[in-house]
Design a protein around this motif. Structure first.
Motif: not given
Lengths: 344, 344
Positions: A303-315
């Motif tokens: 895993v080179g990058m982790i993005v934190i976002t809401d459910t819609a943003g994740a999709s």
């Protein structure tokens, strides 16, 4: 005595003590990176760059980095045209997590004894990284330092400047309970954990750079260990407004980087079964008999990058990654806490 | 095996694997450099800086540099708190010749084995240079690279970003027949010619770092050889509008740097009898039996900066230098030509 040394050269310049055709190729490589803002001063003293026009309250974001002992793998394999690309991509990711996009890049290359073909290889890699990320290579320094570096050793450092509108800086402030963690696949070790990995490969697996690496379809150690650090700008550059925070997984691994993306009232829970750890890390773990907890501290584990976002943003972001052919997973979530990372 | 290495540290950050009091002192040093534009991200990923408010068409000017083998002198003398200052001042001068003033600075320090007290010394020097020149130290990288650097060796590189209004960039365009050359005194070798100078001192003079250097009033070799590279910003920063062109005398000496300040229709004539060559260079020349022409290529010979201006400007700038206690001379003139430098 004579000054048989040439102490300094501009790696983006005309002072390299090399054949004219090599100089010409290096000049072409550098110029291939110029974007609209570049006010190139090829061979001049300092590189110049125009502040983005139309920017309202631009913040400059800068970062310096090296490639660690990945450079030893490049030297031992005598393959010099990828680490520059790694370095640029690493720097790009480091400012991307603050919401910044690259403007320009400078490099520093120091040798015991300068080898023009190696300089050319390094600049080729740096230029490729700059082109991929829209950064102009506007300067650099190439130094010959006998007594500090033992030929064929050299070192490479880089420096990036990007920008972001002040009201669009990404911090941890937007992270909230219920957000999800999206993991984006790495290409391998990226540029961290090489001192440990190299020791395992040399001492336990007893493999040289041109030997076949286990479980990698016949690829050589050099192929696997020199894979170019991925830039996440092409995937995420158009989606920054949907991102609450980001963590570039470098030295310290997930626990040592994700914590910097958390506000003090949230914890992150990472489900380590949610993605398949790539064969590279399994091979190193087994051969080196490395504790699993230590593996997560030393390496990105895929895993080179982790993005934190809401459910819609994740999709949305996972779709972007899939379209780019980059592995992606929902690897965890945010819950109320005290700014800690839990691997479960 | 264990990841006993800590591969990366932010030299301006909190990740240095050192005692808390050392970390605290480093943090204080870094913060001592912050100017109004700094949006410090101590321990964050990238340093942030606000583009100068009120600027009309700002150009960013950037430069990367190292200190060459001057670092070996620092290592041998075990005196680490001056080379960072040299590095900053060198970088400041490199962008000053284009009319730019500093905004911020980042450093890269790479060790075989990290020594916290050495990091602290280096950061102390960098911070002193940043304070002298009004640059904010907004980031950096400290790397531990076993196998590349042999303890106690390390290397240091720096990156500066400054700015200038686009219509105030200094090039060679304003230089004209009849202009004069003002030479401003150096403090010694600055950061060039160290491989040659160190060889002469060690092999011909047979002196160690703590021995007395000849003809320097009892000063040690380390005192003389580690003298801080002078920044010319304090003298020239308020007089840039009166300057037609400038040459920072670094590697290549006067002939290798002054030519870059000349338009293609002018030559520069430098009268080498117009200033007294400092004892340091005479000692090196005699002990090393170095050709005089080679001396001018390897060393600054006492002149660290050359300003090209008209007669009135020369008088003005020489007054500024004298008020600052810096030696200054009218060392030559501009005549019609083809962009060449003549030492007579």
């Amino acid at each position: 005595m004579s000054a048989d040394e040439k102490l300094t050269y501009a790696s983006a310049g005309v002072d390299i003590d090399a054949a004219d055709d090599s100089k010409h190729r290096i000049k072409k490589l550098v110029e291939s990176t110029f974007t609209a803002g570049a006010r190139g001063a090829f061979g001049g003293f300092g590189g110049m760059f125009r502040v983005p026009e139309g920017a309202k309250k631009p913040l400059l974001v800068a970062s310096a980095d090296g490639v660690g002992t990945k450079i030893k793998t490049a030297i031992e394999a005598d393959r010099h045209d990828t680490i520059g690309h790694c370095l640029v991509n690493h720097c790009v990711n480091d400012i991307l997590v603050q919401g910044a996009k690259p403007l320009f890049f400078l490099d520093y290359v120091a040798f015991g004894k300068l080898i023009p073909s190696v300089v050319e290889g390094v600049v080729a890699g740096v230029s490729a990284g700059c082109r991929e990320n829209g950064a102009s290579l506007i300067g650099g320094e190439t130094a010959e330092m006998p007594g500090v570096y033992t030929p064929p050793d050299y070192d490479l450092a880089g420096f990036i400047v990007g920008w972001v509108e002040e009201d669009q800086v990404i911090t941890s402030a937007g992270v909230k309970d219920g957000d999800v963690l999206v993991g984006l696949g790495s290409t391998g070790l990226h540029t961290n954990g090489y001192s440990l990995a190299r020791r395992i490969v040399a001492e336990r697996l007893k493999l040289g750079p041109h030997d076949v690496f286990p479980e990698h379809g016949g690829k050589s150690v050099a192929d696997v260990m020199l894979a170019v650090h991925r830039s996440y700008l092409p995937i995420l550059g158009g989606a920054l407004g949907r991102i609450h925070a980001m963590a570039h997984i470098t030295g310290g691994g997930i626990p040592g980087n994700l914590d910097r993306a958390l506000p003090s009232h949230c914890d992150a829970v990472v489900d380590t079964t949610s993605w398949e750890i790539p064969a590279l890390f399994r091979v190193l773990e087994e051969a080196g008999q490395v504790d699993r907890a230590e593996m997560y501290r030393a390496f990105n584990m895929g895993v080179g990058m982790i993005v934190i976002t809401d459910t819609a943003g994740a999709s949305y972001i996972r779709d972007l990654a899939s379209q780019a052919g980059v592995a992606n997973w929902t690897i965890g979530h945010i819950r109320p806490g005290t700014g800690r990372v839990h691997l479960v």
